[in-house]
Design an enzyme around this catalytic site. Structure first.
Site, mmCIF file in Angstrom:
data_model
loop_
_atom_site.group_PDB
_atom_site.id
_atom_site.type_symbol
_atom_site.label_atom_id
_atom_site.label_comp_id
_atom_site.label_asym_id
_atom_site.label_seq_id
_atom_site.Cartn_x
_atom_site.Cartn_y
_atom_site.Cartn_z
ATOM 1 N N HIS A 33 0.934 -1.113 -0.304
ATOM 2 C CA HIS A 33 0.134 -0.020 0.062
ATOM 3 C C HIS A 33 0.797 1.027 0.043
ATOM 4 C CE1 HIS A 33 -2.773 2.800 2.185
ATOM 5 N NE2 HIS A 33 -3.505 2.521 1.105
ATOM 6 N N ASP A 62 -1.246 5.314 -6.598
ATOM 7 C CA ASP A 62 -2.284 6.285 -6.760
ATOM 8 C C ASP A 62 -1.870 7.351 -7.677
ATOM 9 O OD1 ASP A 62 -4.023 5.248 -4.841
ATOM 10 O OD2 ASP A 62 -2.792 5.878 -3.221
ATOM 11 N N HIS A 75 -0.874 10.082 -3.290
ATOM 12 C CA HIS A 75 -2.072 9.526 -2.799
ATOM 13 C C HIS A 75 -3.351 10.210 -3.318
ATOM 14 C CE1 HIS A 75 -5.055 7.610 -0.108
ATOM 15 N NE2 HIS A 75 -5.096 8.644 0.551
#
Length: 324
Positions: A33, A62, A75
């Site tokens: 992540h 992202d 992000h």
């Protein structure tokens, strides 16, 4: 005889397609992540390189567009909670006092220092035990740069770690006159990520945009619909009509604890009945709200309720857990 032969070829084709689809989804997957974000500032190339060495199945990207249409790995659409933009460009904020990626060219973005995530109003670091805020020399980078790194590491290390990009805030980009999705899909295609057999999962919170990716833009990639609220999963049949999986917040899976034993909602079983994979987020060894320990979190979600994968800031810990 000819019709029977064509029928058998058709069956073989369906079987092969199913095997291709399952080839990198046949085990519980670990998604790094924002990279190894528990150890290094999120979405930096250093964090991605560290994550790669930890052997997750996928590394997440992202994606937000710059002013000159370069997909940036960050992000959010904002800059002021992970960079020094407020110091370098103090007059470039909008009326809401936030600094937006889309208002800066790629060259301008490259001048910024990336740091551990902090609250823009107070300057306080979000995860206090992580890499010290303001230390190091970390930079923003493009999707192309990250793909070159991951594919290069795959070659030099003899691995096949996949990518897990997210289309961030597509509605915002459309209002700004930007075609984020189309630009990202072209780059992925150019790098060889074209169909479900390729080691790429494309995710988005916007269901209409993900559906458009499948139907209007004709993408054959493995698609995952991200969810956060109960309303997002009320119509799983609709999601299953265009997506291959869902990515729920883990609290959507938990119901309550009875005699120290977790009870679950029907979300995972309902998704599995529709052939949808379930990749839940986010496993953090320093923030496992609702659980007595990180080990309990991994055991409960990965084993007891049987999700198909997890996003984690600590890919090494989840990889080690699953290997045991």
């Amino acid at each position: 005889m000819k019709s029977i032969l064509l029928f058998l070829i058709g069956l073989l084709s369906i079987s092969n397609n199913a095997q291709i689809k399952e080839s990198y989804m046949s085990t519980k997957i670990v998604v790094a992540h924002r990279g190894a974000s528990g150890y290094l500032p999120e979405h930096t190339l250093e964090s991605k390189a560290m994550a790669h060495a930890m052997n997750p199945h996928f590394i997440e990207q992202d994606l937000v567009l710059s002013k000159d249409n370069v997909p940036i790995v960050i992000h959010d659409i904002y800059l002021d909670d992970v960079t020094d933009v407020a110091l370098k460009f103090p007059k470039r904020n909008r009326q809401d006092n936030r600094f937006y990626v889309i208002d800066f060219t790629f060259d301008e973005l490259k001048t910024l220092q990336v740091t551990e995530r902090f609250h823009p109003k107070t300057g306080e670091q979000v995860y206090k035990s992580r890499f010290p805020k303001g230390k190091g020399n970390f930079k923003l980078h493009s999707l192309q740069e990250e793909l070159e790194l991951i594919l290069g590491l795959n070659k030099s290390a003899g691995k096949n770690i996949g990518i897990y990009p997210e289309i961030k805030e597509p509605g915002f980009h459309i209002k700004e006159g930007k075609k984020l999705t189309e630009i990202v899909l072209k780059i992925l295609f150019d790098f060889g990520y074209k169909t479900k057999k390729d080691n790429c999962v494309l995710q988005c919170f916007d269901a209409k945009e993900l559906e458009r990716i499948r139907t209007e833009l004709k993408s054959e990639l493995f698609l995952v619909q991200l969810t956060e609220f109960d309303k997002d999963v009320k119509n799983l049949e609709y999601i299953a009509s265009f997506a291959d999986g869902i990515g729920p917040w883990y609290k959507q899976i938990l119901d309550k604890k009875v005699n120290d034993k977790w009870q679950f909602t029907s979300l995972v079983s309902d998704a599995h009945k529709l052939g949808l994979k379930v990749h839940t987020y986010t496993f953090r060894a320093d923030a496992f709200d609702g659980f007595s320990s990180f080990e309990e979190m991994m055991q409960t979600l990965l084993i007891d309720v049987n999700v198909d994968g997890a996003f984690t800031d600590f890919p090494d810990l989840v990889v080690n857990f699953l290997e045991k």
